[in-house]
Design a protein around this motif. Structure first.
Motif, PDB file in Angstrom:
ATOM      1  N   THR A  13      17.435 -41.169  39.223  1.00  0.00           N
ATOM      2  CA  THR A  13      16.653 -41.831  40.266  1.00  0.00           C
ATOM      3  C   THR A  13      17.546 -42.630  41.219  1.00  0.00           C
ATOM      4  O   THR A  13      17.161 -42.874  42.359  1.00  0.00           O
ATOM      5  N   ILE A  14      18.735 -43.028  40.746  1.00  0.00           N
ATOM      6  CA  ILE A  14      19.692 -43.710  41.628  1.00  0.00           C
ATOM      7  C   ILE A  14      20.219 -42.724  42.669  1.00  0.00           C
ATOM      8  O   ILE A  14      20.243 -43.018  43.871  1.00  0.00           O
ATOM      9  N   ILE A  15      20.631 -41.532  42.227  1.00  0.00           N
ATOM     10  CA  ILE A  15      21.121 -40.502  43.144  1.00  0.00           C
ATOM     11  C   ILE A  15      20.004 -40.082  44.094  1.00  0.00           C
ATOM     12  O   ILE A  15      20.243 -39.802  45.275  1.00  0.00           O
ATOM     13  N   ASP A  16      18.771 -40.043  43.594  1.00  0.00           N
ATOM     14  CA  ASP A  16      17.628 -39.635  44.413  1.00  0.00           C
ATOM     15  C   ASP A  16      17.233 -40.694  45.438  1.00  0.00           C
ATOM     16  O   ASP A  16      16.420 -40.427  46.329  1.00  0.00           O
ATOM     17  N   GLY A  17      17.773 -41.911  45.292  1.00  0.00           N
ATOM     18  CA  GLY A  17      17.422 -42.988  46.209  1.00  0.00           C
ATOM     19  C   GLY A  17      16.146 -43.704  45.861  1.00  0.00           C
ATOM     20  O   GLY A  17      15.632 -44.518  46.639  1.00  0.00           O
ATOM     21  N   ALA A  18      15.598 -43.443  44.644  1.00  0.00           N
ATOM     22  CA  ALA A  18      14.330 -44.045  44.258  1.00  0.00           C
ATOM     23  C   ALA A  18      14.502 -45.398  43.569  1.00  0.00           C
ATOM     24  O   ALA A  18      13.556 -46.193  43.541  1.00  0.00           O
ATOM     25  N   GLU A  19      15.672 -45.661  42.974  1.00  0.00           N
ATOM     26  CA  GLU A  19      15.901 -46.910  42.260  1.00  0.00           C
ATOM     27  C   GLU A  19      17.308 -47.413  42.536  1.00  0.00           C
ATOM     28  O   GLU A  19      18.215 -46.624  42.803  1.00  0.00           O
ATOM     29  N   THR A  20      17.491 -48.714  42.414  1.00  0.00           N
ATOM     30  CA  THR A  20      18.820 -49.298  42.531  1.00  0.00           C
ATOM     31  C   THR A  20      19.484 -49.342  41.158  1.00  0.00           C
ATOM     32  O   THR A  20      18.818 -49.244  40.125  1.00  0.00           O
ATOM     33  N   VAL A  21      20.790 -49.517  41.166  1.00  0.00           N
ATOM     34  CA  VAL A  21      21.535 -49.676  39.910  1.00  0.00           C
ATOM     35  C   VAL A  21      21.001 -50.880  39.142  1.00  0.00           C
ATOM     36  O   VAL A  21      20.798 -50.814  37.916  1.00  0.00           O
ATOM     37  N   GLU A  22      20.742 -51.976  39.830  1.00  0.00           N
ATOM     38  CA  GLU A  22      20.289 -53.207  39.169  1.00  0.00           C
ATOM     39  C   GLU A  22      18.916 -53.016  38.536  1.00  0.00           C
ATOM     40  O   GLU A  22      18.684 -53.445  37.395  1.00  0.00           O
ATOM     41  N   ALA A  23      17.983 -52.380  39.270  1.00  0.00           N
ATOM     42  CA  ALA A  23      16.635 -52.181  38.734  1.00  0.00           C
ATOM     43  C   ALA A  23      16.672 -51.271  37.517  1.00  0.00           C
ATOM     44  O   ALA A  23      15.973 -51.515  36.519  1.00  0.00           O
ATOM     45  N   LEU A  24      17.485 -50.221  37.583  1.00  0.00           N
ATOM     46  CA  LEU A  24      17.560 -49.313  36.436  1.00  0.00           C
ATOM     47  C   LEU A  24      18.263 -49.991  35.262  1.00  0.00           C
ATOM     48  O   LEU A  24      17.922 -49.746  34.102  1.00  0.00           O
ATOM     49  N   GLY A  25      19.220 -50.869  35.549  1.00  0.00           N
ATOM     50  CA  GLY A  25      19.850 -51.633  34.475  1.00  0.00           C
ATOM     51  C   GLY A  25      18.829 -52.463  33.711  1.00  0.00           C
ATOM     52  O   GLY A  25      18.872 -52.547  32.471  1.00  0.00           O
ATOM     53  N   GLU A  26      17.895 -53.060  34.419  1.00  0.00           N
ATOM     54  CA  GLU A  26      16.840 -53.835  33.759  1.00  0.00           C
ATOM     55  C   GLU A  26      15.957 -52.925  32.914  1.00  0.00           C
ATOM     56  O   GLU A  26      15.550 -53.298  31.797  1.00  0.00           O
ATOM     57  N   ALA A  27      15.662 -51.723  33.412  1.00  0.00           N
ATOM     58  CA  ALA A  27      14.845 -50.779  32.648  1.00  0.00           C
ATOM     59  C   ALA A  27      15.577 -50.310  31.399  1.00  0.00           C
ATOM     60  O   ALA A  27      14.970 -50.146  30.327  1.00  0.00           O
ATOM     61  N   ILE A  28      16.886 -50.080  31.503  1.00  0.00           N
ATOM     62  CA  ILE A  28      17.669 -49.676  30.330  1.00  0.00           C
ATOM     63  C   ILE A  28      17.683 -50.793  29.295  1.00  0.00           C
ATOM     64  O   ILE A  28      17.528 -50.541  28.084  1.00  0.00           O
ATOM     65  N   PHE A  29      17.862 -52.025  29.748  1.00  0.00           N
ATOM     66  CA  PHE A  29      17.859 -53.159  28.819  1.00  0.00           C
ATOM     67  C   PHE A  29      16.522 -53.249  28.098  1.00  0.00           C
ATOM     68  O   PHE A  29      16.472 -53.486  26.872  1.00  0.00           O
ATOM     69  N   ALA A  30      15.421 -53.040  28.821  1.00  0.00           N
ATOM     70  CA  ALA A  30      14.097 -53.060  28.186  1.00  0.00           C
ATOM     71  C   ALA A  30      13.972 -51.945  27.156  1.00  0.00           C
ATOM     72  O   ALA A  30      13.385 -52.138  26.079  1.00  0.00           O
ATOM     73  N   GLU A  31      14.541 -50.772  27.460  1.00  0.00           N
ATOM     74  CA  GLU A  31      14.483 -49.657  26.509  1.00  0.00           C
ATOM     75  C   GLU A  31      15.361 -49.927  25.292  1.00  0.00           C
ATOM     76  O   GLU A  31      15.026 -49.519  24.166  1.00  0.00           O
ATOM     77  N   ILE A  32      16.480 -50.610  25.486  1.00  0.00           N
ATOM     78  CA  ILE A  32      17.315 -51.025  24.357  1.00  0.00           C
ATOM     79  C   ILE A  32      16.513 -51.903  23.410  1.00  0.00           C
ATOM     80  O   ILE A  32      16.526 -51.711  22.180  1.00  0.00           O
TER      81      ILE A  32
END
Length: 503
Positions: free
Chosen positions: A454-473
């Motif tokens: 989604t970062i490459i697609d332009g739909a999400e930022t690195v920071e926003a996806l980092g927060e989502a990964i942390f939540a999944e952790i």
């Protein structure tokens, strides 16, 4: 997102985010393409002479082997890795980090062990000391079908950890010490409620020596085939022992625990050019959050930080930390030379198909998994990680060997980025798969946990996806199954690093 992306202000190349054709003109870069460029591959932004350094991420990724025109494809046919001076500048990029107060730290549901560590899973383990006891261990574990285990709802399963070593090696020295560190780390891992050490009896990797290294006895059981009287007797005895272990493990229940108790191993495998643009930086953003919450992340794969190690030494919290990392790099240069190899004999064919040309380029993307905080310590392979925050553990780049060392060091969760695809599991530690591109996520949705495309697609930022990964952790640490766990993967991937001669 643009069709071609320039990543650093001083870069000599840009990366195609989709395939483009010779003859096209790109207005945003004022660039006429002279070559077809596949998605993930690089195009020259300036005219380059033979021998010139070429930069990506504002860092050298190799040297031109021939003249290259603006708009040409840059890859293995005209770019190679070569030695160059790195400015290690130990500690020059360190900065203070304010940790969250205890009452502000994120919480997950884990298993509290007697030594104070927290498990993210609650397994019973059968750990074979030698290849000779592998078949018996599998027979014991096979008895504990889902139907049998249904009587123990708080237990995640019975795991047989088997391998191809444990003997045919010198009893003393670095190879034996390293192997015993691995076994001691697994025997006391917080994701195991208890472990049965199962040996043949006459092997180099003796059961009693391992028990003495652990300093524990109440969660470690032992058995050898020779003392038990052979295969049938050992299987019968092993099954009886595991039933007792299951009764004990079933008394454990999940309780709230601070994210400061998380130790996350960072892995990348089957990387592509998108890994260093999206998946790895997003994981790095999640690592920064984890560290801020008091947790620990283990960066590893020493041959795959080669050429980018200066970015880590600059973040070394103490001079001796940076020096230890440089020492490991020098050790690897000597180690590969002894075996008539080279530390830059990388990337692999799949990496190259995905657009990565040299180990220098691959390493720059791999290092970004570690986020931006200070590097607090450097450990040998499978040494117990005691320091919190971002740390480094020396290991080969081969994922199963590297992850085995991280788990032995105490990792209770693994995050694994991939651009080409991976099905890696790592019992007793859950392994989250992060896809670098949306095409991979869709193609292998049965194996991928998070789409970083989604970062490459332009739909999400690195920071926003980092927060989502942390939540999944946090969710995974609390018991949510990863895709590899759904498939039951993780027992065959145990691969200790084998040093020295097989005798």
């Amino acid at each position: 997102m643009p069709r071609i992306l320039k990543l650093g202000s001083a870069d000599d190349v840009a990366v195609a985010l989709e395939s483009v054709s010779a003859g096209e003109y790109l207005d945003d870069l004022d660039l006429a393409l002279l070559s077809d460029i596949q998605a993930g591959h690089k195009v020259a932004l300036r005219t380059v002479s033979a021998g010139d350094p070429i930069r990506k991420f504002n860092q050298i990724i190799g040297f031109a082997t021939q003249p290259i025109q603006t708009g040409e494809h840059i890859h293995t046919h005209n770019l190679v890795a070569a030695s160059f001076e790195r400015d290690y500048a130990i500690g020059s990029d360190t900065h203070p980090l304010k940790l969250l107060e205890t009452d502000q730290q994120a919480v997950f549901q884990g298993f509290l062990r007697a030594d104070g560590r927290i498990g993210t899973r609650n397994y019973v383990g059968i750990l074979t000391t030698v290849n000779c006891s592998a078949s018996v261990a599998r027979r014991v574990a096979a008895h504990f079908t889902p139907q049998v285990l249904s009587a123990f709802p708080n237990v995640d399963g019975v795991v047989a950890i088997t391998h191809g070593t444990g003997c045919g090696m010198a009893e003393h020295g670095e190879p034996a010490d390293l192997l015993r560190r691995v076994f001691a780390g697994y025997a006391t891992h917080p994701n195991f409620a208890s472990v049965l050490l199962l040996g043949l009896g006459c092997e180099t990797n003796q059961v009693d020596q391992l028990v003495s290294l652990t300093g524990q006895s109440n969660t470690i059981y032992r058995s050898t085939i020779q003392d038990e009287g052979g295969t049938t007797a050992t299987i019968r005895s092993g099954i009886e022992t595991v039933y007792r272990m299951l009764e004990q493990a079933n008394q454990c229940v999940r309780t709230p625990a601070s994210a400061a108790n998380l130790v996350v191993g960072l892995q990348c495998g089957g990387s592509d050019a998108y890994s260093g643009i999206g998946a790895n930086p997003a994981l790095g953003a999640a690592v920064d959050l984890l560290v801020r919450h008091g947790g620990t992340a283990i960066l590893s794969e020493t041959p795959e930080i080669y050429g980018a190690e200066h970015l880590l030494t600059r973040r070394a919290a103490r001079p001796e930390v940076g020096q230890r990392l440089i020492e490991r790099i020098r050790w690897w240069e000597q180690y590969t030379a002894r075996h008539n190899g080279s530390i830059d004999n990388n990337p692999q064919p799949g990496n190259k198909t995905g657009g990565l040309t040299t180990i220098l380029e691959k390493s720059l993307g791999a290092v970004s998994k570690g986020g931006t905080t200070n590097l607090n310590e450097v450990y040998l392979y499978a040494e117990q990680v005691r320091e919190r925050g971002l740390v480094f553990m020396d290991s080969p780049g081969f994922d199963p060997v590297s992850a085995t060392g991280q788990v032995a060091a105490g990792a209770n969760l693994i995050c694994f980025t991939t651009g080409r695809g991976s099905v890696f599991g790592c019992k007793p530690t859950p392994s989250l798969k992060l896809a670098s591109n949306t095409a991979l996520f869709r193609r292998m949705s049965d194996d991928m946990d998070i789409n970083c495309g989604t970062i490459i697609d332009g739909a999400e930022t690195v920071e926003a996806l980092g927060e989502a990964i942390f939540a999944e952790i946090l969710a995974t640490a609390s018991g949510k199954q990863t895709r590899s766990e759904v498939h039951g993967f993780g027992e065959e991937e145990f691969q200790p690093w084998i040093l020295g001669a097989t005798l």
